[in-house]
Design a protein around this motif. Structure first.
Motif, short mmCIF file in Angstrom:
data_model
loop_
_atom_site.label_atom_id
_atom_site.label_comp_id
_atom_site.label_asym_id
_atom_site.label_seq_id
_atom_site.Cartn_x
_atom_site.Cartn_y
_atom_site.Cartn_z
N SER A 52 46.46 22.92 23.84
CA SER A 52 47.70 23.04 23.07
C SER A 52 47.42 22.93 21.56
N ARG A 53 46.27 22.37 21.20
CA ARG A 53 45.92 22.20 19.79
C ARG A 53 45.38 23.50 19.16
N THR A 54 45.27 24.54 19.96
CA THR A 54 44.74 25.82 19.46
C THR A 54 45.81 26.74 18.90
N MET A 55 47.06 26.36 19.02
CA MET A 55 48.17 27.25 18.67
C MET A 55 48.04 27.83 17.26
N GLY A 56 47.74 26.96 16.29
CA GLY A 56 47.64 27.41 14.91
C GLY A 56 46.54 28.43 14.71
N ASP A 57 45.37 28.18 15.32
CA ASP A 57 44.25 29.11 15.18
C ASP A 57 44.60 30.47 15.77
N PHE A 58 45.22 30.48 16.94
CA PHE A 58 45.53 31.76 17.58
C PHE A 58 46.66 32.50 16.88
N ARG A 59 47.57 31.78 16.25
CA ARG A 59 48.60 32.46 15.48
C ARG A 59 47.98 33.18 14.29
N LYS A 60 47.11 32.50 13.55
CA LYS A 60 46.43 33.11 12.40
C LYS A 60 45.56 34.28 12.84
N LEU A 61 44.89 34.11 13.96
CA LEU A 61 44.01 35.17 14.47
C LEU A 61 44.80 36.44 14.77
N GLN A 62 45.93 36.29 15.42
CA GLN A 62 46.72 37.47 15.78
C GLN A 62 47.34 38.14 14.55
N GLU A 63 47.67 37.36 13.54
CA GLU A 63 48.15 37.94 12.29
C GLU A 63 47.05 38.78 11.64
N ALA A 64 45.81 38.27 11.70
CA ALA A 64 44.68 39.02 11.13
C ALA A 64 44.43 40.31 11.90
N VAL A 65 44.53 40.26 13.21
CA VAL A 65 44.32 41.45 14.03
C VAL A 65 45.43 42.48 13.79
N ALA A 66 46.67 42.02 13.65
CA ALA A 66 47.77 42.94 13.36
C ALA A 66 47.58 43.61 11.99
N ARG A 67 46.92 42.92 11.09
CA ARG A 67 46.63 43.50 9.76
C ARG A 67 45.48 44.50 9.84
N ASP A 68 44.42 44.15 10.59
CA ASP A 68 43.23 45.00 10.66
C ASP A 68 43.37 46.14 11.68
N VAL A 69 44.15 45.92 12.72
CA VAL A 69 44.43 46.91 13.77
C VAL A 69 43.17 47.51 14.40
N PRO A 70 42.26 46.68 14.93
CA PRO A 70 41.15 47.23 15.70
C PRO A 70 41.61 47.71 17.08
N LEU A 71 42.76 47.23 17.50
CA LEU A 71 43.40 47.66 18.73
C LEU A 71 44.90 47.41 18.60
N ILE A 72 45.66 48.03 19.48
CA ILE A 72 47.11 47.88 19.47
C ILE A 72 47.58 47.50 20.87
N PRO A 73 48.16 46.31 21.05
CA PRO A 73 48.71 45.95 22.36
C PRO A 73 49.85 46.90 22.73
N LEU A 74 49.87 47.34 23.97
CA LEU A 74 50.89 48.27 24.43
C LEU A 74 51.90 47.63 25.37
N TRP A 75 51.38 47.04 26.46
CA TRP A 75 52.31 46.46 27.44
C TRP A 75 51.65 45.39 28.29
N GLN A 76 52.50 44.64 28.99
CA GLN A 76 52.09 43.59 29.92
C GLN A 76 52.62 43.96 31.30
N ARG A 77 51.73 43.92 32.28
CA ARG A 77 52.07 44.41 33.62
C ARG A 77 52.69 43.32 34.50
N LYS A 78 53.49 43.77 35.46
CA LYS A 78 53.87 42.94 36.59
C LYS A 78 52.95 43.31 37.74
N GLU A 79 52.65 42.36 38.60
CA GLU A 79 51.73 42.60 39.72
C GLU A 79 52.54 42.86 40.99
N TYR A 80 52.23 43.95 41.67
CA TYR A 80 52.95 44.32 42.89
C TYR A 80 51.98 44.44 44.06
N VAL A 81 52.41 43.94 45.22
CA VAL A 81 51.66 44.12 46.46
C VAL A 81 52.65 44.60 47.51
#
Length: 518
Positions: free
Chosen positions: A462-491
């Protein structure tokens, strides 16, 4: 892979025929000789754990190999499997030690020893396959043994997530007398100690599994004889399901079939589970590539309409995603929504002008297998070209060719699903955007690398929240990839099958031992 073991947040069961819940009260017929047939579109890249890092391969590994640790269904922390116990030693998260269970034996009858464990980890790093899991063990310095059953891992930097990594397919224990130390084994057999034995394997067609009577570990009751059938695409899997040539259909059925499913459909049962599987559009940032300039990638991100993509292509079976880290995992944000809140052609045009790039920007978009990958690619192409700012050529590659091409950095842009390795935000960051990551797109950022390393020093995640927030802001700025969607799992299963709700939780692990006959 790509593959997370995560908490199951919700399960939706559609029950046909008898009243809801009644089937659970019936005794198992214990039909020992009757095989359960499971269909999937996930492909197996290699039977050698050092040579594959994909959902299909790891699904098989989790049944025929053992790691020192594993995850219970719905579990968030690793538990002992081949190990009797494991834990960090001393301070600093630099030394991790495990003691093997007594009595573990390979198919040959030879006892499993600490030297086999050391051999297994050492060869993953030594072989360093471009489509293998070596990058997952980047913090592993060396492996030491003491006696027949004690294994000690010395880490190169503090890594609270190392136990999670041990529990993955990268930690599969192989027989050191049967596998070469510095090259992949190509035989169509395995020498593992998992809950199942591989009785036969036909590449691209099927894997026949039988319960392993020698197994000792976290699985308390091994399942029924099972055949995994591999289909080239979701349409073929759908046909097999409708013909009842499979008892269970999972990963990936066509969205149209799932969306049209009705509770009144007789003889069928549908399980829906929230999943942490994501899909990203990965962009090659290397010099000389059409998407090298960050502003060009930002322009591309500005044009994408995820909600329309999800609605038109996946018919509500996936959800739009604006974060590297999906919902339900510590560190989830909406960094890409914050940076690119809506499609904006005027803003995209301005970014290209600032980059000194003439429109349209031409690049190739590669894709491979998936439930709706072709339709997805066409919709992304349509959205980008509608602005007049991009010209996209689409190219389909067979799975093994696709892996080889993106691993060698030959593709401009490509869509890949990410089935996480363990229930921690590290698997969505270190393996996707760290320097030298498994995405092979040339991205490197000292800021991102530093935030990843800082986050690995906290046992209290739980102490990693700040690091991961900053990391994702940096990735959104640099755009090495773009998240598209999150799947639901079906069986989808026939009504005389039980345990389908435990088969897959979006981790790439098929718990085949959970399946049985009613």
């Amino acid at each position: 892979m790509r593959s997370i073991r995560m908490r199951v947040f919700a399960t939706f069961m559609v029950l046909a025929a008898a009243g809801a819940g009644a089937w659970q009260l019936l005794p198992d017929r214990d039909e020992q000789g009757k095989t359960i047939t499971v269909g999937t579109t996930d492909a197996v890249t290699s039977l050698d754990p050092a040579g594959a890092y994909d959902a299909g391969s790891w699904a098989l590994y989790s049944n025929v190999f053992q790691s020192l640790l594993t995850f219970d269904a719905g579990g968030a922390a690793p538990v002992p499997d081949a190990a009797r116990h494991c834990g960090f030693v001393g301070q600093g998260l630099l030394t991790y030690r495990c003691e093997l269970r007594d009595g573990l034996k390979f198919p040959s009858g030879r006892a499993v020893t600490a030297r086999d464990v050391k051999f297994s980890f050492d060869r993953v790093k030594a072989i360093n396959s471009p489509v293998g899991p070596a990058t997952l063990l980047d913090t592993l310095g060396k492996v030491e043994t003491s006696g027949a059953r004690t294994v000690t891992f010395q880490l190169s930097s503090p890594d609270a997530t190392f136990p999670f990594k041990v529990a993955t397919g990268a930690g599969s224990i192989v027989d050191s007398t049967q596998y070469p130390a510095r090259s992949l084994r190509t035989r169509t057999r395995v020498d593992g100690t998992g809950p199942y034995s591989l009785s036969s394997y036909t590449p691209g067609k099927q894997a026949k599994l039988v319960p392993n009577s020698r197994y000792q570990g976290a699985v308390k009751s091994v399942g029924k004889p099972t055949t995994l059938r591999y289909f080239k695409d979701s349409a073929a899997l759908e046909s097999a399901w409708k013909a009842r040539s499979v008892d269970v259909a999972a990963r990936q059925l066509p969205p149209a079939l799932l969306a049209s499913y009705a509770p009144s459909d007789k003889g069928e049962r549908l399980t829906e589970v929230e999943s942490a599987e994501t899909r990203n559009l990965v962009l090659n940032v290397r010099t000389g590539r059409p998407l090298h300039d960050r502003r060009v990638r930002q322009a591309l991100a500005t044009l994408l309409d995820r909600d329309r993509l999800v609605a038109s292509t996946y018919q509500g079976t996936v959800d739009s995603l604006y974060s590297l880290i999906p919902r339900g995992i510590t560190g989830h944000t909406t960094a890409f929504f914050d940076a690119y809140p809506k499609p904006d052609a005027a803003r995209a045009r301005k970014l290209l002008q600032e980059a000194g790039v003439s429109a349209p920007v031409r690049f190739e978009f590669a894709y491979s297998r998936g439930a709706a990958s072709a339709s997805e690619a066409k919709e992304i192409k349509r959205q980008l070209e509608a602005s007049g700012l991009f010209k996209v050529s689409l190219r389909y590659y067979e799975w093994t060719d696709f892996q080889t091409r993106y691993a060698s950095g030959k593709l401009d842009a490509y869509a890949v699903g990410w089935l996480p390795d363990f229930p921690d935000p590290d698997t969505f960051t270190a393996q996707l955007v760290r320097t030298g990551s498994g995405m092979h797109n040339g991205y490197s950022s000292k800021e991102v690398d530093g935030l990843i390393q800082a986050s690995q020093q906290y046992e209290d995640r739980s102490r990693t929240m700040g690091d991961f927030r900053k990391l994702q802001e940096a990735v959104a700025r640099d755009v090495p990839l773009i998240p598209l969607w999150q799947r639901k799992e079906y069986v989808l299963s026939t009504e005389d099958i039980t345990g389908g709700q435990y088969l897959s939780d979006g981790t790439g692990v098929f718990r085949l031992w959970q399946l049985g006959w009613i």
